[in-house]
Scaffold this motif. Structure first.
Motif, mmCIF file in Angstrom:
data_model
loop_
_atom_site.group_PDB
_atom_site.id
_atom_site.type_symbol
_atom_site.label_atom_id
_atom_site.label_comp_id
_atom_site.label_asym_id
_atom_site.label_seq_id
_atom_site.Cartn_x
_atom_site.Cartn_y
_atom_site.Cartn_z
ATOM 1 N N ASN A 266 36.158 2.558 -12.373
ATOM 2 C CA ASN A 266 36.340 2.040 -13.725
ATOM 3 C C ASN A 266 35.953 3.323 -14.599
ATOM 4 O O ASN A 266 34.898 3.902 -14.223
ATOM 5 C CB ASN A 266 35.563 0.851 -14.024
ATOM 6 N N ARG B 211 29.754 -8.119 -13.196
ATOM 7 C CA ARG B 211 30.604 -8.991 -12.139
ATOM 8 C C ARG B 211 30.570 -8.485 -10.767
ATOM 9 O O ARG B 211 31.197 -9.109 -9.868
ATOM 10 C CB ARG B 211 32.089 -8.940 -12.692
ATOM 11 N N GLN C 191 40.799 -11.796 -18.597
ATOM 12 C CA GLN C 191 40.039 -11.204 -17.810
ATOM 13 C C GLN C 191 39.459 -12.453 -16.571
ATOM 14 O O GLN C 191 39.320 -11.939 -15.519
ATOM 15 C CB GLN C 191 38.670 -10.729 -18.536
ATOM 16 N N GLU D 185 32.129 -3.625 -19.775
ATOM 17 C CA GLU D 185 31.828 -5.231 -19.777
ATOM 18 C C GLU D 185 31.785 -5.978 -18.549
ATOM 19 O O GLU D 185 31.152 -7.035 -18.307
ATOM 20 C CB GLU D 185 32.951 -5.676 -20.712
ATOM 21 N N ASP D 186 32.351 -5.403 -17.479
ATOM 22 C CA ASP D 186 32.569 -5.881 -16.340
ATOM 23 C C ASP D 186 31.342 -5.684 -15.282
ATOM 24 O O ASP D 186 31.361 -6.049 -14.078
ATOM 25 C CB ASP D 186 33.820 -5.556 -15.397
ATOM 26 N N ARG E 210 41.765 -4.262 -16.644
ATOM 27 C CA ARG E 210 41.282 -2.933 -16.466
ATOM 28 C C ARG E 210 42.591 -2.124 -16.988
ATOM 29 O O ARG E 210 42.130 -0.989 -17.467
ATOM 30 C CB ARG E 210 41.130 -2.467 -15.095
ATOM 31 N N ARG F 266 41.365 -9.484 -13.041
ATOM 32 C CA ARG F 266 40.339 -8.276 -13.581
ATOM 33 C C ARG F 266 41.095 -7.048 -13.557
ATOM 34 O O ARG F 266 40.976 -6.086 -14.370
ATOM 35 C CB ARG F 266 39.041 -8.269 -12.569
#
Length: 539
Positions: free
Chosen positions: A535, A372, A57, A368-369, A65, A61
């Motif tokens: 996502n 970001r 990660q 989780e991203d 994914r 990124r």
């Protein structure tokens, strides 16, 4: 190899094109099956994927994914296994007919008959696996290692694939769960499939005394005095499939050992909440448990079933001293868990009567991203709102309660529900957030839109006339509930105009149709200096 049997001999290069094609159509899918069976277990090694996701990660990124699509990849590999198995079996049906014909047509002027006669008696150097004309391909199929294991793994594969159809998986999850464990039989049969060495070829030593390009036309003189061509010798090819699958099988065994270890760690249920919409909330604690927003766990209740593990998204925030899951009661297993926790009783359940649980996880997802991105769109459909409960709680702790500075500056939250009952358990959290943001003066941080999709504006008009209060009559929020479905083109256009030069993270937990629509919108509105990155959670 993953074959039943093949008429493999370099001396048979002059046989008919049909026979040559049957050989190729059997061997090529077998090679593809080896490769796909090597891959099929890797996407379901949850702990391995979680480790890889955390490792890569920081570097890419986009690559991280792709790991979130592990189940899609697993299904595609399964489809290819099914396809190549069908081709492989069809080709071998032709091959066995050729073997039988070579024994039945006892004509010494034909090369197939001569090849079939090699190995008669005490000589073990045979080529044709059908050794007599008094049998049948069916008998050979059920009396050889290759034939018997081929039937077993084919039946296991049929049961696994048919029970994996969405209609069965959603309506009869137990059927899907139990039949999927036939993969153990599948892989055992796969490994032993080639141990009978029915796949045979001319030995290297024999190729020196019987060159196929020279001796194929001289088969009537093989082994005679004065002939340059000796009788060819054949040997079974060693099994190869185990070399392809042993690595993934070891990884999967390690995966299961990790799960077994976790399942024996003590889990304490600290609180049980029965929400009106028949949604069960479990608050739990486990020593050493650490989570991130949007992650999920697998829950097992031994008193309900010792074999079944079901995934549930965590709805608690990492900052809380417990972890929680909201479980919608929709099937036999969830109903049994609901009753075990006292959901069907009017009086509170005593702590010592609560069922024991086993937890495996947590595991990472795309959510989780979320922190970001500077700007985030969260789209939840029905119970698909659960991963965003964790995110919104974490936002409350980070930004409102602890005054932490987070990279995310703006969150657009969309919640689509068919009926009003679905709002009941989540509205309390939104009300709390709304009040806290107003008190802290940060109301611009979170914009939320709640849609009642099965109600249209005309149907809701009469309802609104009688409820002109400051707060929404359905959710109790200051933000009024919207009716019908959102116009995603307008929403994306509005966000793009508000945040030029920004990467916008679009996160969805909902049905595939909605996912396709949002992905299309993300691509069509990614232009200039605005970029929407889509996502999707598993729904």
């Amino acid at each position: 190899e993953f074959n039943i049997s093949v008429f493999e001999c370099p001396a048979v290069t002059r046989l008919s094109l049909t026979r040559q094609h049957a050989l190729s159509w059997a061997r090529a899918p077998a090679a593809c099956l080896n490769f796909n069976c090597m891959l099929i277990l890797l996407p379901v090694c949850r702990n391995l994927l979680s480790f890889l996701r955390g490792t890569i990660q920081c570097c890419s990124r986009t690559a991280a994914r792709q790991l979130d699509r592990n189940l899609t990849f697993h299904k595609l590999v399964a489809y290819m296994i099914a396809f190549h198995t069908a081709v492989h079996i069809g080709a071998h049906l032709f091959n066995f007919e050729f073997f039988m014909d070579a024994q039945l047509d006892r004509n010494s002027s034909l090369l197939p008959f001569i090849l079939s006669e090699i190995g008669t008696g005490d000589n073990a150097s045979f080529l044709n696996p059908i050794r007599t004309n008094e049998t049948s391909p069916t008998i050979v199929m059920f009396t050889t290692i290759a034939g018997l294991t081929g039937v077993v793994i084919t039946l296991a594969l049929i049961l696994i694939i048919t029970s994996s159809m969405e209609v069965i998986r959603r309506s009869y999850f137990e059927v899907f769960w139990y039949t999927h464990h036939l993969f153990v039989i599948f892989f055992i049969g796969l490994v032993f499939h080639g141990f009978g060495r029915i796949v045979r070829g001319q030995t290297a030593a024999s190729l020196k005394t019987n060159r196929p390009d020279v001796c194929a036309d001289q088969f009537e003189d093989w082994g005679n005095n004065g002939s340059e061509c000796a009788v060819p010798e054949f040997a079974g090819n060693p099994p190869m499939t185990w070399k392809w699958v042993v690595g993934p099988m070891i990884l999967y065994v390690c995966e299961r050992l990790v799960r077994l270890y976790r399942s024996h760690q003590k889990v304490v249920i600290t609180k049980v909440v029965m929400h009106p919409s028949k949604t069960l909330e479990l608050q739990m604690k486990r020593k050493g448990f650490h989570m991130e927003v949007g992650q999920y766990v697998f829950i097992q209740c031994p008193s309900v079933s010792r074999l079944e593990w079901h995934p549930f998204t965590l709805t608690s925030a990492p900052e809380e001293d417990y972890f929680s899951a909201h479980i919608r009661i929709v099937g036999d297993w969830t109903q049994a868990l609901y009753e075990a926790c006292g959901g069907d009783k009017t009086e509170p359940q005593e702590a010592w009567k609560l069922p024991k649980l086993a937890i495996d996880g947590p595991f990472g997802t795309a959510s989780e991203d979320v922190f970001r991105y500077e700007v985030v769109m969260l789209v939840g459909a029905g119970i698909g709102v659960t991963p965003f409960a964790s995110i919104l709680k974490s936002v409350w702790y980070k930004r409102i309660q602890n005054n932490q500075d987070v990279f995310t500056k703006k969150i657009y939250f969309y919640w689509l529900c068919p009926e009003t009952q679905a709002f009941e358990w989540f509205a309390d959290l939104l009300q709390s957030l709304e009040g806290q943001m107003a008190e802290k003066g940060v109301t611009d941080f979170l914009s939320y839109n709640i849609y009642l999709t099965r109600w249209k504006e005309t149907e809701a008009a009469h309802f609104r006339v009688h409820h002109e209060a400051e707060n929404d009559p359905i959710t109790g929020l200051k933000q009024k509930t919207l009716y019908g479905k959102p116009n995603w083109d307008n929403e994306f256009t509005h966000i793009a105009s508000k945040h030029p030069g920004t990467k916008v993270g679009v996160f969805l937990c909902g049905p595939p149709q909605l996912g396709k629509s949002l992905e299309k919108q993300s691509l069509s509105h990614t232009e200039g200096d605005v970029k929407f990155i889509f996502n999707k959670e598993n729904f």
